[in-house]
Design a protein around this motif. Structure first.
Motif, mmCIF file in Angstrom:
data_model
loop_
_atom_site.group_PDB
_atom_site.id
_atom_site.type_symbol
_atom_site.label_atom_id
_atom_site.label_comp_id
_atom_site.label_asym_id
_atom_site.label_seq_id
_atom_site.Cartn_x
_atom_site.Cartn_y
_atom_site.Cartn_z
ATOM 1 N N ARG A 1 19.507 75.993 -13.819
ATOM 2 C CA ARG A 1 19.631 77.134 -12.900
ATOM 3 C C ARG A 1 20.580 76.804 -11.753
ATOM 4 N NH1 ARG A 1 14.680 77.460 -9.654
ATOM 5 N NH2 ARG A 1 15.798 75.788 -8.642
ATOM 6 N N GLN B 1 24.122 78.586 -10.753
ATOM 7 C CA GLN B 1 24.327 79.165 -9.421
ATOM 8 C C GLN B 1 25.559 78.563 -8.748
ATOM 9 O OE1 GLN B 1 20.407 78.454 -7.753
ATOM 10 N NE2 GLN B 1 19.736 80.525 -8.253
ATOM 11 N N LYS C 1 24.860 84.784 -13.622
ATOM 12 C CA LYS C 1 23.691 85.336 -12.934
ATOM 13 C C LYS C 1 22.532 85.494 -13.914
ATOM 14 C CE LYS C 1 21.992 89.165 -10.233
ATOM 15 N NZ LYS C 1 21.992 90.590 -10.099
ATOM 16 N N GLU D 1 19.002 83.404 -13.796
ATOM 17 C CA GLU D 1 17.707 84.100 -13.785
ATOM 18 C C GLU D 1 16.847 83.665 -14.969
ATOM 19 O OE1 GLU D 1 18.944 88.198 -13.686
ATOM 20 O OE2 GLU D 1 19.300 88.155 -11.518
ATOM 21 N N HIS D 2 17.473 83.486 -16.122
ATOM 22 C CA HIS D 2 16.801 83.016 -17.332
ATOM 23 C C HIS D 2 16.152 81.652 -17.078
ATOM 24 C CE1 HIS D 2 16.675 81.535 -21.572
ATOM 25 N NE2 HIS D 2 17.373 80.510 -21.135
ATOM 26 N N ASP E 1 15.518 80.243 -14.149
ATOM 27 C CA ASP E 1 14.534 80.359 -13.080
ATOM 28 C C ASP E 1 13.199 80.866 -13.627
ATOM 29 O OD1 ASP E 1 13.921 80.127 -10.236
ATOM 30 O OD2 ASP E 1 13.743 82.319 -10.290
#
Length: 151
Positions: free
Chosen positions: A21, A25, A41, A45-46, A48
């Motif tokens: 993650r 980022q 993004k 998110e995946h 996270d």
């Protein structure tokens, strides 16, 4: 061969997802390409969501299962995401997806190994569920990549 508890394996998986993650980022902060940014993004998110799932799995799993010992040679997180050494802000969406799938495959292989080494039905079921989760997330990643042309 080293030994670790089920909790150690879950913590290792959580840490791996967190590192992935963070990588996505960081790449987002550097890229100028809109589609790549959107894919980064989604991948962040995946990862996270999967890290949070590992945390909640640890919290909801019975202590007796978490304390079970298994043969487990974790290797370093950097080995697990070794393909990320090639990362740069101008990567294509396809290259990003390839990296994400390698991480998913690494964990699927790990969880399948844990299923084969499980000493109780509860830990076997836990790792079978994690295999299913990673396979489902892998499919979602591929679908997102295929739809990138629609963005």
């Amino acid at each position: 061969m080293s030994y670790a508890t089920v909790k150690d394996v879950l913590d290792y998986s959580r840490t791996l997802h967190e590192h992935a993650r963070n990588l996505y980022q960081q790449l987002r902060d550097q890229t100028q390409r809109e589609r790549v940014d959107m894919m980064l993004k989604l991948l962040a998110e995946h990862e996270d969501a999967l890290a949070k799932t590992m945390t909640s799995t640890s919290e909801s799993t019975a202590k007796r299962v978490l304390d079970e010992w298994h043969q487990f040679e974790p290797g370093s997180i950097s080995e697990a995401i070794s393909s990320c050494r090639e990362c740069h802000p101008d990567m294509t969406v396809e290259e990003l997806v390839e990296i994400a799938l390698k991480i998913d495959d690494y964990l699927i292989t790990l969880y399948r190994h844990m299923v084969s080494e499980a000493t109780s039905e509860a830990s076997r079921q836990l790792f079978e569920n994690l295999v299913q989760l990673e396979e489902t997330e892998k499919i979602r990643t591929v679908r997102a990549a295929l739809s990138v042309n629609d963005w």
